[in-house]
Write a protein that holds these residues in place. Sequence first.
Motif, PDB file in Angstrom:
ATOM      1  N   ALA A  29       0.845  -1.242   0.127  1.00  0.00           N
ATOM      2  CA  ALA A  29      -0.014   0.023  -0.094  1.00  0.00           C
ATOM      3  C   ALA A  29       0.871   1.267   0.127  1.00  0.00           C
ATOM      4  CB  ALA A  29      -1.144   0.012   1.216  1.00  0.00           C
ATOM      5  N   ASP A  30       2.075   1.254   0.792  1.00  0.00           N
ATOM      6  CA  ASP A  30       2.762   2.577   0.712  1.00  0.00           C
ATOM      7  C   ASP A  30       3.709   2.767  -0.394  1.00  0.00           C
ATOM      8  OD1 ASP A  30       4.331   4.437   2.094  1.00  0.00           O
ATOM      9  OD2 ASP A  30       5.863   3.104   2.252  1.00  0.00           O
TER      10      ASP A  30
ATOM     11  N   LYS B 225      -0.482   1.925  15.437  1.00  0.00           N
ATOM     12  CA  LYS B 225       0.218   2.970  15.905  1.00  0.00           C
ATOM     13  C   LYS B 225       0.544   4.218  14.913  1.00  0.00           C
ATOM     14  CE  LYS B 225       1.883   1.471  20.354  1.00  0.00           C
ATOM     15  NZ  LYS B 225       3.330   1.182  21.142  1.00  0.00           N
ATOM     16  N   SER B 226       1.071   3.833  13.847  1.00  0.00           N
ATOM     17  CA  SER B 226       1.531   4.756  12.866  1.00  0.00           C
ATOM     18  C   SER B 226       1.714   3.833  11.402  1.00  0.00           C
ATOM     19  CB  SER B 226       2.638   5.058  13.084  1.00  0.00           C
ATOM     20  OG  SER B 226       3.917   4.180  13.106  1.00  0.00           O
ATOM     21  N   LEU B 227       1.180   4.495  10.309  1.00  0.00           N
ATOM     22  CA  LEU B 227       1.301   3.893   8.953  1.00  0.00           C
ATOM     23  C   LEU B 227       2.387   5.091   8.222  1.00  0.00           C
ATOM     24  CD1 LEU B 227      -2.052   3.083   7.941  1.00  0.00           C
ATOM     25  CD2 LEU B 227      -0.231   1.504   8.335  1.00  0.00           C
ATOM     26  N   PRO B 228       3.128   4.568   7.276  1.00  0.00           N
ATOM     27  CA  PRO B 228       3.951   5.564   6.328  1.00  0.00           C
ATOM     28  C   PRO B 228       3.300   6.427   5.436  1.00  0.00           C
ATOM     29  CG  PRO B 228       4.048   3.175   5.731  1.00  0.00           C
ATOM     30  CD  PRO B 228       3.225   3.059   6.770  1.00  0.00           C
ATOM     31  N   TYR B 229       2.096   6.185   5.371  1.00  0.00           N
ATOM     32  CA  TYR B 229       1.131   7.016   4.414  1.00  0.00           C
ATOM     33  C   TYR B 229      -0.178   7.275   4.933  1.00  0.00           C
ATOM     34  CZ  TYR B 229      -1.142   2.443   3.844  1.00  0.00           C
ATOM     35  OH  TYR B 229      -2.074   1.296   4.083  1.00  0.00           O
ATOM     36  N   LYS B 230      -1.011   8.272   4.342  1.00  0.00           N
ATOM     37  CA  LYS B 230      -2.281   8.604   5.002  1.00  0.00           C
ATOM     38  C   LYS B 230      -3.236   7.803   4.187  1.00  0.00           C
ATOM     39  CE  LYS B 230      -1.954  12.950   4.173  1.00  0.00           C
ATOM     40  NZ  LYS B 230      -0.516  13.390   3.653  1.00  0.00           N
ATOM     41  N   ASP B 231      -4.448   7.600   4.787  1.00  0.00           N
ATOM     42  CA  ASP B 231      -5.456   7.086   4.021  1.00  0.00           C
ATOM     43  C   ASP B 231      -5.995   7.714   2.825  1.00  0.00           C
ATOM     44  OD1 ASP B 231      -5.900   5.022   6.113  1.00  0.00           O
ATOM     45  OD2 ASP B 231      -7.596   6.136   6.971  1.00  0.00           O
ATOM     46  N   SER B 232      -5.679   9.169   2.956  1.00  0.00           N
ATOM     47  CA  SER B 232      -6.093  10.057   1.514  1.00  0.00           C
ATOM     48  C   SER B 232      -5.229   9.777   0.710  1.00  0.00           C
ATOM     49  CB  SER B 232      -6.280  11.380   2.189  1.00  0.00           C
ATOM     50  OG  SER B 232      -5.050  12.050   3.056  1.00  0.00           O
ATOM     51  N   ASP B 233      -4.127   9.073   0.829  1.00  0.00           N
ATOM     52  CA  ASP B 233      -2.808   9.103  -0.267  1.00  0.00           C
ATOM     53  C   ASP B 233      -3.426   8.136  -1.267  1.00  0.00           C
ATOM     54  OD1 ASP B 233      -1.166  10.859   0.923  1.00  0.00           O
ATOM     55  OD2 ASP B 233      -0.135   9.243   1.888  1.00  0.00           O
ATOM     56  N   LEU B 234      -4.445   7.269  -0.938  1.00  0.00           N
ATOM     57  CA  LEU B 234      -4.942   6.153  -1.971  1.00  0.00           C
ATOM     58  C   LEU B 234      -6.634   6.581  -2.096  1.00  0.00           C
ATOM     59  CD1 LEU B 234      -3.298   3.122  -0.203  1.00  0.00           C
ATOM     60  CD2 LEU B 234      -2.786   3.966  -2.471  1.00  0.00           C
ATOM     61  N   VAL B 235      -7.046   6.468  -3.392  1.00  0.00           N
ATOM     62  CA  VAL B 235      -8.307   6.453  -3.511  1.00  0.00           C
ATOM     63  C   VAL B 235      -9.073   5.394  -4.390  1.00  0.00           C
ATOM     64  CG1 VAL B 235      -8.078   9.287  -3.880  1.00  0.00           C
ATOM     65  CG2 VAL B 235      -7.659   7.781  -5.890  1.00  0.00           C
TER      66      VAL B 235
END
Length: 317
Positions: A73-74, A101-111
């Motif tokens: 995903a990242d 706890k943390s992700l290397p990308y934001k949910d909004s980075d994927l559509v």
Amino acid sequence: MHLSRSLILLAALAAATASAQTWPTKPIRLVVPFAAGGANDLMARAAAEGASKALGQPIVVDNKPGAGATLGADLVAKSAPDGYTFLVSAAGVISNSMIKKSLPYKDSDLVPVSMIGLAPSVILVPANAPYKDLKEFIAASRTGPGFHWATAGTGSTPHFVEGMLETKYGAKLDVVPYKSGSESITAVLGKQVDATSEASIVALPYLKSGKLKALANTWTTRISAYPQLATATEQGFPDVRIAHWAGVHAPHGTPEAVLDKMSAAIDTAMKTPAIAERLKGMGIEPIGGTRASFVQFVDAERARLGAVVKATGMKDE
């Protein structure tokens, strides 16, 4: 100064629109964040096969497993939004940001682009278990210390099924996390645990051979390849609803015209009789549909799964 900047922006927009109209002009990459052979991978390959014919370009499936699907995903989230890299998404695209706890990308980075299909989850117990349906299983779990329930780790589909059974219907279940669904199945077969849930594509061989017993299908419709199994909803448990689904997401900023074209190509693939029948035979339901219908599905899943995470306190430490 402002005029020249405006002209540059207009020129860039015109170029993007022109390239979207001619897209695709080279092979497309579908990144699968799981290993080859699983439900997500099989759905990806079926979509790639049909969509490549519709688009007139090869679609290459690239397996990038790891880190609970966040690795793939990242990679896609950070790819150029040019219509040549897409993610074959699953529930983790929605739930990972809720439990990690943390992700290397934001949910909004994927559509969201399109739904491919889904494999309903099946609640499984040993073949000689004394309960014949979900109602009897839940009632039996409340007597004594409760049942041991295998999951494929924190935030996996079986973990969500357990959370729904416990918080919505009072089942008494103790989670036993394994590294994979296949390990969970082995634990049920060996009676180290009392139950688990697994994708229909994985469960069907065990059911047809009589090695395991199914209590319910956790989706809204019966499985085409195993219609004798009633859904949890039919048995009076409508909040036990989840599936192992596969969709397609794109990097944020991918041109709308490209997203529409890709969505239409996947819908065509899922409506191709040979592909649809092959998937159904494996226990997978082909879906397809429009971009709008997939956006609606993703939003609804986010709200539903978010409520389960909140009710259970599910966290991936």
